[in-house]
Scaffold this motif. Structure first.
Motif, mmCIF file in Angstrom:
data_model
loop_
_atom_site.group_PDB
_atom_site.id
_atom_site.type_symbol
_atom_site.label_atom_id
_atom_site.label_comp_id
_atom_site.label_asym_id
_atom_site.label_seq_id
_atom_site.Cartn_x
_atom_site.Cartn_y
_atom_site.Cartn_z
ATOM 1 N N ASP A 1 6.156 5.069 3.721
ATOM 2 C CA ASP A 1 6.422 4.136 2.637
ATOM 3 C C ASP A 1 5.679 2.831 2.890
ATOM 4 O O ASP A 1 5.432 2.443 4.037
ATOM 5 C CB ASP A 1 7.920 3.865 2.507
ATOM 6 C CG ASP A 1 8.680 5.089 1.982
ATOM 7 O OD1 ASP A 1 8.033 5.910 1.307
ATOM 8 O OD2 ASP A 1 9.881 5.220 2.279
ATOM 9 N N GLU A 2 5.371 2.142 1.809
ATOM 10 C CA GLU A 2 4.523 0.954 1.864
ATOM 11 C C GLU A 2 5.011 -0.094 2.856
ATOM 12 O O GLU A 2 4.211 -0.756 3.527
ATOM 13 C CB GLU A 2 4.440 0.345 0.464
ATOM 14 C CG GLU A 2 3.572 -0.887 0.371
ATOM 15 C CD GLU A 2 3.531 -1.438 -1.035
ATOM 16 O OE1 GLU A 2 2.885 -2.471 -1.244
ATOM 17 O OE2 GLU A 2 4.166 -0.831 -1.923
ATOM 18 N N ASP B 1 1.770 13.883 2.957
ATOM 19 C CA ASP B 1 1.461 12.933 1.897
ATOM 20 C C ASP B 1 0.674 11.741 2.431
ATOM 21 O O ASP B 1 0.906 11.278 3.554
ATOM 22 C CB ASP B 1 2.748 12.411 1.253
ATOM 23 C CG ASP B 1 3.501 13.507 0.503
ATOM 24 O OD1 ASP B 1 2.868 14.531 0.193
ATOM 25 O OD2 ASP B 1 4.701 13.339 0.249
ATOM 26 N N LYS C 1 -0.072 7.821 1.221
ATOM 27 C CA LYS C 1 0.433 6.827 0.278
ATOM 28 C C LYS C 1 -0.636 5.829 -0.162
ATOM 29 O O LYS C 1 -0.667 5.393 -1.309
ATOM 30 C CB LYS C 1 1.598 6.059 0.901
ATOM 31 C CG LYS C 1 2.722 6.930 1.423
ATOM 32 C CD LYS C 1 3.444 7.654 0.293
ATOM 33 C CE LYS C 1 4.636 8.420 0.849
ATOM 34 N NZ LYS C 1 5.374 9.140 -0.216
ATOM 35 N N GLU C 2 -1.502 5.420 0.789
ATOM 36 C CA GLU C 2 -2.520 4.413 0.509
ATOM 37 C C GLU C 2 -3.750 4.693 1.362
ATOM 38 O O GLU C 2 -3.672 5.384 2.377
ATOM 39 C CB GLU C 2 -2.028 3.005 0.850
ATOM 40 C CG GLU C 2 -0.911 2.456 -0.005
ATOM 41 C CD GLU C 2 -0.512 1.063 0.454
ATOM 42 O OE1 GLU C 2 -0.998 0.081 -0.129
ATOM 43 O OE2 GLU C 2 0.289 0.968 1.403
ATOM 44 N N LYS D 1 -3.589 2.254 -3.661
ATOM 45 C CA LYS D 1 -2.438 3.152 -3.681
ATOM 46 C C LYS D 1 -2.842 4.523 -4.222
ATOM 47 O O LYS D 1 -3.672 4.628 -5.123
ATOM 48 C CB LYS D 1 -1.317 2.567 -4.539
ATOM 49 C CG LYS D 1 -0.712 1.294 -3.954
ATOM 50 C CD LYS D 1 0.465 0.838 -4.796
ATOM 51 C CE LYS D 1 1.047 -0.462 -4.248
ATOM 52 N NZ LYS D 1 1.548 -0.284 -2.854
#
Length: 271
Positions: free
Chosen positions: A51-52, A90, A92-93, A127
């Motif tokens: 997560d960011e 995954d 994320k960025e 993102k």
């Protein structure tokens, strides 16, 4: 900044060497601008796996720092920056770290260093939406750098001032999924007009523009286009020789792009 650059994601080639891993490629391409050269000092490329807000989620990719003249990578060409095995999961960025030695060579053949605003020293972050790397598949992230929007001239700069103060580098990168494999291609005449070519699609968020330039033979190609109806605009970058008809800007409308197909445009005359 993040919503404007191209990051392309393509799956499907199989990697049989390591059944437990995926393969990740990062490439760079360019939308042209009014310069002879645009050299980016690329120091590091990272991807974020969590997560960011989790600072420990960044992973550094196996990239060799280098100066890249991105105007060499237009009209469907791209520079391979990273190719490595990667754990499935995954992303994320993605973050591109630029050094202090980026510069342009202007139409006046002078070198101008590109200053990066202090707020971007931590890198250009982009993102990714629902980006998952799966076992035995290769994913490609294409960073599409928009020169015309990314290099900003200071309004109060005048010839004779410090060359280092003329341009700011504010990277603009468009994000598009590679599994949208539509495209268009064609030719212009006369080829000597060397036009910039813009494909513009209307969306609920405003115009979505992709650009390239025709090569010396008059050919051009744009890839990774979402399906839809486009307006294609042609802007000659040279003037016609004396005694010949002047080159003109041309707009073609109603150009339909379909996923997984390349739309062929008939020859476009610029005079």
């Amino acid at each position: 900044m993040a919503c404007a650059a191209a990051l392309t994601l393509a799956g499907c080639s199989k990697d049989t060497e390591n059944a437990d891993s995926a393969q990740l490629e990062v490439r760079m391409t360019d939308a042209p601008g009014d310069f002879h050269r645009v050299v980016l000092d690329v120091r590091q490329i990272e991807v974020h796996l969590k997560d960011e807000k989790e600072a420990d989620g960044w992973k550094t990719l196996g990239f060799t720092p280098q100066a890249i003249d991105i105007l060499n990578y237009v009209n469907g060409k791209s520079a391979l920056l990273v190719k490595e095995d990667f754990a499935p999961g995954d992303i994320k960025e993605i973050r591109l770290i630029l050094g202090p030695d980026s510069y342009v060579i202007g139409r006046d053949e002078q070198r101008y260093d590109l200053k990066t605003p202090s707020g971007q020293t931590s890198g250009v972050k982009l993102k990714l939406d629902k980006t998952s790397l799966r076992q035995r598949e290769t994913f490609q992230l294409l960073l599409d750098f928009d020169v015309a929007k990314s290099i900003v001239e200071r309004g109060n700069w005048k010839p004779g001032n410090d060359k280092k103060e003329r341009y700011l580098l504010k990277p603009v990168i468009r994000v598009v999924a590679q599994d949208l494999r539509g495209g268009l291609r064609g030719t212009v005449t006369p080829a000597a007009a060397l036009p910039q070519v813009l494909a513009i699609r209307s969306t609920i968020l405003g115009p979505d523009t992709v650009s390239t330039s025709a090569d010396a033979s008059g050919a051009y190609q744009l890839g990774a286009l979402p399906s839809g109806t486009y307006r294609v605009e042609f802007f000659p970058s040279t003037t016609a020789p004396a005694g010949q008809n002047a080159y003109r800007n041309v707009v073609r409308t109603g150009i339909v792009v379909t996923n997984d197909q390349v739309t062929e445009l008939s020859t476009t005359s610029l005079n």
